[in-house]
Design a protein around this motif. Sequence first.
Motif, PDB file in Angstrom:
ATOM      1  N   LYS A  67       0.784  -0.972   0.054  1.00  0.00           N
ATOM      2  CA  LYS A  67      -0.071   0.195   0.168  1.00  0.00           C
ATOM      3  C   LYS A  67       0.910   1.161  -0.122  1.00  0.00           C
ATOM      4  O   LYS A  67       0.622   2.175  -0.617  1.00  0.00           O
ATOM      5  N   ALA A  68       2.100   1.121   0.489  1.00  0.00           N
ATOM      6  CA  ALA A  68       2.928   2.343   0.590  1.00  0.00           C
ATOM      7  C   ALA A  68       3.594   2.634  -0.706  1.00  0.00           C
ATOM      8  O   ALA A  68       3.762   3.818  -1.066  1.00  0.00           O
ATOM      9  N   GLU A  69       3.748   1.273  -1.254  1.00  0.00           N
ATOM     10  CA  GLU A  69       4.315   1.543  -2.744  1.00  0.00           C
ATOM     11  C   GLU A  69       3.429   2.032  -3.546  1.00  0.00           C
ATOM     12  O   GLU A  69       3.899   2.738  -4.631  1.00  0.00           O
ATOM     13  N   GLY A 134      -5.962  -3.945  -9.171  1.00  0.00           N
ATOM     14  CA  GLY A 134      -6.800  -3.991  -8.029  1.00  0.00           C
ATOM     15  C   GLY A 134      -7.024  -5.473  -7.767  1.00  0.00           C
ATOM     16  O   GLY A 134      -6.925  -6.569  -8.583  1.00  0.00           O
ATOM     17  N   SER A 135      -7.165  -5.879  -6.508  1.00  0.00           N
ATOM     18  CA  SER A 135      -7.334  -7.208  -6.120  1.00  0.00           C
ATOM     19  C   SER A 135      -8.617  -7.437  -5.049  1.00  0.00           C
ATOM     20  O   SER A 135      -8.488  -7.429  -3.914  1.00  0.00           O
ATOM     21  N   PRO A 136      -9.775  -7.646  -5.740  1.00  0.00           N
ATOM     22  CA  PRO A 136     -10.208  -7.503  -6.879  1.00  0.00           C
ATOM     23  C   PRO A 136     -10.544  -6.176  -7.668  1.00  0.00           C
ATOM     24  O   PRO A 136     -10.426  -5.811  -8.749  1.00  0.00           O
ATOM     25  N   TRP A 137     -10.825  -5.164  -6.624  1.00  0.00           N
ATOM     26  CA  TRP A 137     -10.911  -3.632  -7.167  1.00  0.00           C
ATOM     27  C   TRP A 137      -9.967  -2.925  -6.582  1.00  0.00           C
ATOM     28  O   TRP A 137      -9.450  -2.913  -5.645  1.00  0.00           O
ATOM     29  N   ILE A 138     -10.064  -1.707  -7.168  1.00  0.00           N
ATOM     30  CA  ILE A 138      -9.116  -0.510  -6.963  1.00  0.00           C
ATOM     31  C   ILE A 138      -9.874   0.205  -5.852  1.00  0.00           C
ATOM     32  O   ILE A 138     -11.138   0.306  -5.976  1.00  0.00           O
ATOM     33  N   ASP A 139      -9.297   0.920  -4.874  1.00  0.00           N
ATOM     34  CA  ASP A 139      -9.967   1.516  -3.854  1.00  0.00           C
ATOM     35  C   ASP A 139     -10.347   2.682  -4.505  1.00  0.00           C
ATOM     36  O   ASP A 139      -9.819   3.503  -5.456  1.00  0.00           O
ATOM     37  N   GLU A 140     -11.473   2.933  -4.221  1.00  0.00           N
ATOM     38  CA  GLU A 140     -12.336   4.280  -5.091  1.00  0.00           C
ATOM     39  C   GLU A 140     -11.915   5.533  -4.611  1.00  0.00           C
ATOM     40  O   GLU A 140     -12.182   6.659  -5.396  1.00  0.00           O
ATOM     41  N   GLY A 192      -5.060  10.348  -3.344  1.00  0.00           N
ATOM     42  CA  GLY A 192      -4.792   9.420  -2.026  1.00  0.00           C
ATOM     43  C   GLY A 192      -4.395   9.819  -0.771  1.00  0.00           C
ATOM     44  O   GLY A 192      -4.223   9.030   0.167  1.00  0.00           O
ATOM     45  N   GLU A 193      -4.391  11.348  -0.784  1.00  0.00           N
ATOM     46  CA  GLU A 193      -4.068  12.110   0.284  1.00  0.00           C
ATOM     47  C   GLU A 193      -5.018  11.852   1.653  1.00  0.00           C
ATOM     48  O   GLU A 193      -4.737  11.856   2.665  1.00  0.00           O
ATOM     49  N   GLU A 194      -6.196  11.319   1.294  1.00  0.00           N
ATOM     50  CA  GLU A 194      -7.171  11.224   2.380  1.00  0.00           C
ATOM     51  C   GLU A 194      -6.791  10.041   3.137  1.00  0.00           C
ATOM     52  O   GLU A 194      -7.209   9.944   4.363  1.00  0.00           O
TER      53      GLU A 194
END
Length: 196
Positions: A67-69, A134-140, A192-194
Motif C-alpha cells: 500500500k505504501a508502494e 486491484g485485487s479484485p477492485w481498486i480503492d475508489e 490518495g492523500e485522504e
Amino acid sequence: MLQRILRPTLLAAAGRRVLSPLWPAVAAPFSTSTAVPDLAPAPATTTSTATTTATPPPPSASPPSSKAETLRLLPLLRAQPQHYITIHIHSFPFLVTLGDTITLPFRLKNIIPGQTLRLTHASILGSRDYTLKGSPWIDEKLFSCRAAVVEETREPMRVKKKTKRRQRKIKTVKSKHPYTVLRIKELEVLGGEEEA
C-alpha cells in the motif's frame, strides 16, 4: 501424477510409501498372500525438518508495504497525459478512456438521460507507462470516473424462425432488447492523500 497411475505395490518395491485412491488397500479375495503394503506416512527425514524450520513472514507485514508502494508511485501515474480504466458494471468489464461511449447490453433501471453516474468498481487503472491493478477492485478513493447517460435505446428488431425436424410448424420469435448508452466524461487519478 505419476503416483496416481502406478500401483502401491510397485511404489512400495521402489521404497516409496504412497496412498493411491485408484487401488484398494486390501488384497484381492483370490490372492493367497496376506501381506498388505504398509501405507503409513514415511518417517521424517533431515530434509523435511529443514523446510519446516523456515517460517514464512506474517501476512500482515506485506500489505502495508504494498500500500505504501502504491501511494509512492501514484504521483507518477497521475503525471501521465492519458489514462485508461477497466470498469465493471453488473460484472461486465469495459476498457474505457476519457470521451468513450459505452453501449451496455442491458437497461439500467431508475435512470434518465442526462444523469451523471459515478463508477466505483474498477479493476485496472493505467497509462502508457504505469498500471495499477486491484485485487479484485481498486480503492475508489484513488480515482474518479464519471459517466453521463446519453440515451436509452433498443436494438433493431430481430426475427428468428424456429423449426423442428419433421414438423411443418414454423415459430417466429421477435426480439428487441433495450440498451443504455453511457459516455465517460471524467477520468482522473486522485492523490490518495485522504488515506495518508
